[in-house]
Design a protein around this motif. Sequence first.
Motif, PDB file in Angstrom:
ATOM      1  N   ILE B 228       7.853  -8.107  -4.219  1.00 26.23           N
ATOM      2  CA  ILE B 228       9.026  -7.397  -3.691  1.00 26.23           C
ATOM      3  C   ILE B 228       8.608  -6.392  -2.630  1.00 26.23           C
ATOM      4  O   ILE B 228       9.235  -6.287  -1.572  1.00 26.23           O
ATOM      5  N   LYS B 231       7.753  -8.216   0.674  1.00 27.79           N
ATOM      6  CA  LYS B 231       8.919  -8.704   1.418  1.00 27.79           C
ATOM      7  C   LYS B 231       9.776  -7.549   1.924  1.00 27.79           C
ATOM      8  O   LYS B 231      10.402  -7.645   2.973  1.00 27.79           O
ATOM      9  N   THR B 232       9.806  -6.437   1.147  1.00 26.43           N
ATOM     10  CA  THR B 232      10.544  -5.262   1.607  1.00 26.43           C
ATOM     11  C   THR B 232       9.888  -4.711   2.872  1.00 26.43           C
ATOM     12  O   THR B 232      10.573  -4.419   3.858  1.00 26.43           O
ATOM     13  N   SER B 233       8.569  -4.592   2.861  1.00 21.68           N
ATOM     14  CA  SER B 233       7.862  -4.049   4.029  1.00 21.68           C
ATOM     15  C   SER B 233       8.105  -4.922   5.250  1.00 21.68           C
ATOM     16  O   SER B 233       8.399  -4.419   6.339  1.00 21.68           O
TER      17      SER B 233
END
Lengths: 329, 329
Positions: B228, B231-233
Amino acid sequence: MIRIAIDAMGGDFGPEPVIEGVVQALEERKFIPILVGDKEEILSFLPPYYVDKVEIVEASDVIDMSDAATDALKRKDSSIYKAVELVREGQADAVMSAGHSGATMTAATLRIGRLPGISKPGLATLMPSIGKHKTLVLDVGSVTDCKPQNLYEFGAMGEAYAEKILGISSPTVGLLSNGSEDSKGNELTKATFPLLKNLKGFIGNVEGKDIFNGKVNVIVCDGFTGNILLKTSEGVVATVFDLMKQYIRKSLPAKIGAFMMKKKVFVNMKKQIDKDEYGGAPLLGLKGCAIISHGASSPKAIKNAIFQAIRYVESDVNTTIEKRLSEGN
Amino acid sequence: MIRIAIDAMGGDFGPEPVIEGVVQALEERKFIPILVGDKEEILSFLPPYYVDKVEIVEASDVIDMSDAATDALKRKDSSIYKAVELVREGQADAVMSAGHSGATMTAATLRIGRLPGISKPGLATLMPSIGKHKTLVLDVGSVTDCKPQNLYEFGAMGEAYAEKILGISSPTVGLLSNGSEDSKGNELTKATFPLLKNLKGFIGNVEGKDIFNGKVNVIVCDGFTGNILLKTSEGVVATVFDLMKQYIRKSLPAKIGAFMMKKKVFVNMKKQIDKDEYGGAPLLGLKGCAIISHGASSPKAIKNAIFQAIRYVESDVNTTIEKRLSEGN
């Protein structure tokens, strides 16, 4: 008129930015701020014109960022405890604090109490998105170890908040996972998935990138993951701009270029991703309203947190939350 | 000479970028690529000059992104299975695939096998940092539900990798948590904390922002959280630049400004945060070397993943991992 209890002593920089934020809010909206804290200190920061536009409740103690969250329940002369009590006693409609967030959440949960059907309140925050609306993410730090029922309640509360406060007519809700396929997830999210199907707006699993791309209005996760993704996102944004500044400093054409981009690009971007624009994070699931602000809140962030509290009270979102949860179960 | 088995069929865009990446790698380094896949297709993309510089192993089947990870064990004619088998049989020193990452991890773990003392391999990735070194984060997707022992092993393996491959003499290791104080964490990280104290470089809990600020060399987390945050970064970076482009397009001075910043700022930044520079993610804990590349890898990313495999084999990091784990326990 809406009455808002404000912890005047909380926050990394003491009463000054809090009181300046209250003054800025009073310039734009009518409401009654109840400032809780050291009366003398509060008056020293309050411009004379505003003295009769606020109420002051004396509190001799302040819970420090290094204190335990549970101190909020024992230290009954603290500004956080007294501000929360004003909501409990019906003397205020909402409470706002930029102080110790764990202490505020603990005091609010245990003293104001939970709505029927809520096992644990969830802290919700708005994240920037290139979509039409910002994305509401919860929980970002209230419940570190969640059960599926907690996540289900976060989804229902987030859906109600998006509809009532963000004004989205049919908000979509996604479950944060390590892939968008239904089969993805950890033990917790896999057990949560079937519960969330009870929500009208549930669209399945979503990924980290979907926070920002406008794919979904509400994202549900446990408070540990939510806290990490919040701090990761803030870290990425800060790093991107730090890097940019480093490179700009080394080149004259880049310096001139940056100057030409400033007004139309950087100022607008700052506005769009600046967390000060969002104010604070509502703690959803209380029999009342509590807005938790960042310790480093600027006056603008405080002002926006107050506006958020006003919208919360006016929208009567709590009734919607209660209704949703009694239908869903 | 080092021999690297390369899944020539994997990846979102088929063999073309993979083979182009292999050619680029051969221009800079001496090694023997063993291309696994459809021989005719491979030869159609391979410039004649390179035909006698590679070996080709025929594989008639390709595991698709939509297939189950466990298919890799059943479909023994698939390019992933055959590439992994080359390492198992000692015909290759390392395997690299940009295909189905779950399938590659499953095949590598079960066919190549784990190092003594490793309960589950961990997928490690380098993240950009403003510090002197990039930050190694693991696990980012191999073990979704972790036990404390898994996280401890990730820490030990990450420490060894940082020392041997990144060349950091005394790498620091942090446990990703929802706050930097020792008391912070969820049930899993709280139980992991005392185990990680056995590592020389353990500095305690770290936060999401510490991935980028150079505070720590290795960050340990479970594979769900790691996936997570990765993918957030990526989502934040993409969104920041999307927003910037949107605003630039609307203003002529901004367009000129952006042009002036391009060479010295944007090109350098892209280089620093571009994931193609990092190549692939090593799956640590195998009795061998497997590098997992992004499905959308460019030729440059493939080239860098190959270089990573070469460094891995040359450094003999696996012996260090084994030694650390036999000492630590």
